[in-house]
Design a protein around this motif. Sequence first.
Motif, PDB file in Angstrom:
ATOM      1  N   TYR A 214      62.820  63.320  44.050  1.00  0.00           N
ATOM      2  CA  TYR A 214      61.925  63.743  42.971  1.00  0.00           C
ATOM      3  C   TYR A 214      62.451  65.041  42.353  1.00  0.00           C
ATOM      4  CZ  TYR A 214      58.405  60.379  44.537  1.00  0.00           C
ATOM      5  OH  TYR A 214      57.734  59.227  44.877  1.00  0.00           O
ATOM      6  N   GLU A 215      62.646  65.033  41.031  1.00  0.00           N
ATOM      7  CA  GLU A 215      63.184  66.217  40.353  1.00  0.00           C
ATOM      8  C   GLU A 215      62.094  67.060  39.700  1.00  0.00           C
ATOM      9  OE1 GLU A 215      66.121  64.969  37.573  1.00  0.00           O
ATOM     10  OE2 GLU A 215      67.524  64.260  39.097  1.00  0.00           O
ATOM     11  N   ASP A 216      60.976  66.454  39.352  1.00  0.00           N
ATOM     12  CA  ASP A 216      59.905  67.172  38.644  1.00  0.00           C
ATOM     13  C   ASP A 216      58.576  66.944  39.352  1.00  0.00           C
ATOM     14  OD1 ASP A 216      61.434  68.237  36.356  1.00  0.00           O
ATOM     15  OD2 ASP A 216      61.728  66.120  35.895  1.00  0.00           O
ATOM     16  N   ALA A 217      58.512  67.354  40.620  1.00  0.00           N
ATOM     17  CA  ALA A 217      57.295  67.151  41.397  1.00  0.00           C
ATOM     18  C   ALA A 217      56.122  67.949  40.858  1.00  0.00           C
ATOM     19  CB  ALA A 217      57.549  67.524  42.864  1.00  0.00           C
ATOM     20  N   GLU A 218      56.428  68.994  40.071  1.00  0.00           N
ATOM     21  CA  GLU A 218      55.358  69.799  39.477  1.00  0.00           C
ATOM     22  C   GLU A 218      54.463  68.956  38.575  1.00  0.00           C
ATOM     23  OE1 GLU A 218      54.917  73.963  36.880  1.00  0.00           O
ATOM     24  OE2 GLU A 218      56.874  72.997  37.157  1.00  0.00           O
ATOM     25  N   SER A 219      55.011  67.874  38.022  1.00  0.00           N
ATOM     26  CA  SER A 219      54.241  67.032  37.098  1.00  0.00           C
ATOM     27  C   SER A 219      53.388  66.007  37.828  1.00  0.00           C
ATOM     28  CB  SER A 219      55.191  66.314  36.140  1.00  0.00           C
ATOM     29  OG  SER A 219      56.042  65.419  36.835  1.00  0.00           O
ATOM     30  N   LEU A 220      53.526  65.906  39.152  1.00  0.00           N
ATOM     31  CA  LEU A 220      52.773  64.916  39.916  1.00  0.00           C
ATOM     32  C   LEU A 220      51.372  65.436  40.244  1.00  0.00           C
ATOM     33  CD1 LEU A 220      55.503  63.805  42.508  1.00  0.00           C
ATOM     34  CD2 LEU A 220      54.898  62.693  40.342  1.00  0.00           C
ATOM     35  N   PRO A 221      50.368  64.558  40.312  1.00  0.00           N
ATOM     36  CA  PRO A 221      49.034  64.993  40.766  1.00  0.00           C
ATOM     37  C   PRO A 221      49.064  65.326  42.253  1.00  0.00           C
ATOM     38  CG  PRO A 221      49.095  62.616  40.405  1.00  0.00           C
ATOM     39  CD  PRO A 221      50.390  63.142  39.899  1.00  0.00           C
ATOM     40  N   ILE A 222      48.133  66.176  42.679  1.00  0.00           N
ATOM     41  CA  ILE A 222      48.117  66.652  44.069  1.00  0.00           C
ATOM     42  C   ILE A 222      48.057  65.511  45.085  1.00  0.00           C
ATOM     43  CG2 ILE A 222      46.636  67.828  45.745  1.00  0.00           C
ATOM     44  CD1 ILE A 222      46.316  70.090  43.788  1.00  0.00           C
TER      45      ILE A 222
END
Length: 594
Positions: free
Chosen positions: A121-129
């Motif tokens: 995963y490169e952009d985990a910040e965009s994933l919901p908790i």
Amino acid sequence: MSEQEHADDTESVTAATSEKLVELAKRRGYFFQSSGAYGGVGGFYTFGPQGAALKGNVEDAWRDRFAVAEGNMEIDAPTIMPEPVFEASGHLDGFDDMLVECPECGESHRADHVVEDNTEYEDAESLPIPEVEEVIAEYELVCPSCGAGLAGQAVETFNLMFATNIGPGDSDPGYMRPETAQGIFVEFPRLKEYARNQLPFGVTQIGRAYRNEISPRRSIIRTREFTQAELEYFIDPETDEPDLESVEDVEVTLYPASEQNAEDGDEIRTTIGDAVEDGIISSPWVAYFLGVAKPWYDAVGVDMDRFRFRQHLSGEQAHYASDCWDAESEIDGNWIEMSGFAYRGDYDLSKHGEHSDDRFTIFKQYDEPKTVERATVDPDMSYLGPEFGGDAQAVVQKLEDLAARDRSAFDGDAVEIDLEGETHEIPVEKTGFAVEEQTEAGEHITPHVIEPSFGVDRLVYTVLHHAYREDEVADEERTYLELEPEVAPTFVGVFPLQNDDELEAQANEIVADLREVGLSVTYDDSGNIGRRYRRQDEVGTPFCVTVDYETVENEETTVTVRERDTTDQKRLPVDDLAETLSAIREGDLEFDEL
């Protein structure tokens, strides 16, 4: 191989690693962790003499391009602001990162970083908790500090703002600003007057911002105190258009969201003009500032082969942005954000208009007066006063807003308003509601905002990393920084060849002459000349001037001028030295042309 014979052989040049750069930065006074005498504290760094000068030069270059050249204003707002500012801006509710705490050692970590560092995963910040919690469990991720398992641990939100109090006793709560932008937005009612109430206009600011990062890392790339250079550009979205012609031929590497989401997606190399025409960049204003920024990044020393603009995915979009592109640089195989270019719409000014007592709009004059229907209220204060007391004026404002927004709310016998969470019914006959024809010369509009926001510290790190070189000179290993003359902390080093009174006097006279024309100069008479050259190479000084016996013995007073990257040397007259080096500094003359 002698100094004079040295050539810039690209096959022999070694680039930086972060470990080498951080060691050089500490040794040569670029940056180092603060409060080292007390064990240091994570996320805070001091810029040493070289670093402060480089950072200042980068800021000056940014100011010249984004404030002066664009005709924008600059302000300097406080770094502490009262709590209502951040209630209005949304930072109290939405300025969070994902935190996971180790059940064994108690260390807190950014959950999205743990995921990104140990999965694909490169952009985990965009994933919901909930999805981040599932990934941690699926991959059996562990604490970076002690190795204990994190599966099953709750991932929580953590607000990044530093809280403080303003004043003694029952003081007012405040916060250290997490961005410089709010200092511009809250002063808009006064700043628009300085712009003569004419759109478009821009306001810039360079200053400190503060974010209580959960796990600061990678030296000055992610810190808790940092410098931003931001431009807030206010436009009328219906009429104002950027000068795209001036940047349409700028070549850019773009990584749009569509390519990031595709299985075989890749970067797109195109021009600003084609990117707008093809719909890759939807906002011409964002495209304009990308076109301005790209050659500027090149000019200050960012390697264009390791540079791109990446569009934000929908999940990572800030709450205020309808679209955003990041300028990213490659460091050790990873892409880091250096700046963001966001279309913020009217979010900020509308929110501050709702929460404050001032007007965050601009009056737009019509070409000709218009006759329009307006819903108005003229409340009966003899009713509202006894009924609502000190809240009567707030009720009037609510009624005015409702009439302007939804006149059908007044169709019945009573109208409902919400006041501090409670619903109140007011007889329509007491509101003085009416629909009238009015002739108006113009209207109040809320400007939209385009924001180029630059992280100065990350840019400084990138410039140093991309400038780092290793090669061999005279059979000796050499480390040097190939910094652009515009941003190099010191432009020229001046050396007497030997410890000789006459040579030293001449060298000091040259130092004074060069400083008088505004050049940054260092004087060094310690050690042999080769060692002095190496010291200046390692801090990135573009030129060195050596005063030798030919200088004082020959009829024409000349000195040796050495260029850093190639180590080539030329003999130049002292009388022309200041003028020649100034011309090189300004880009009007090349060393090879001498």
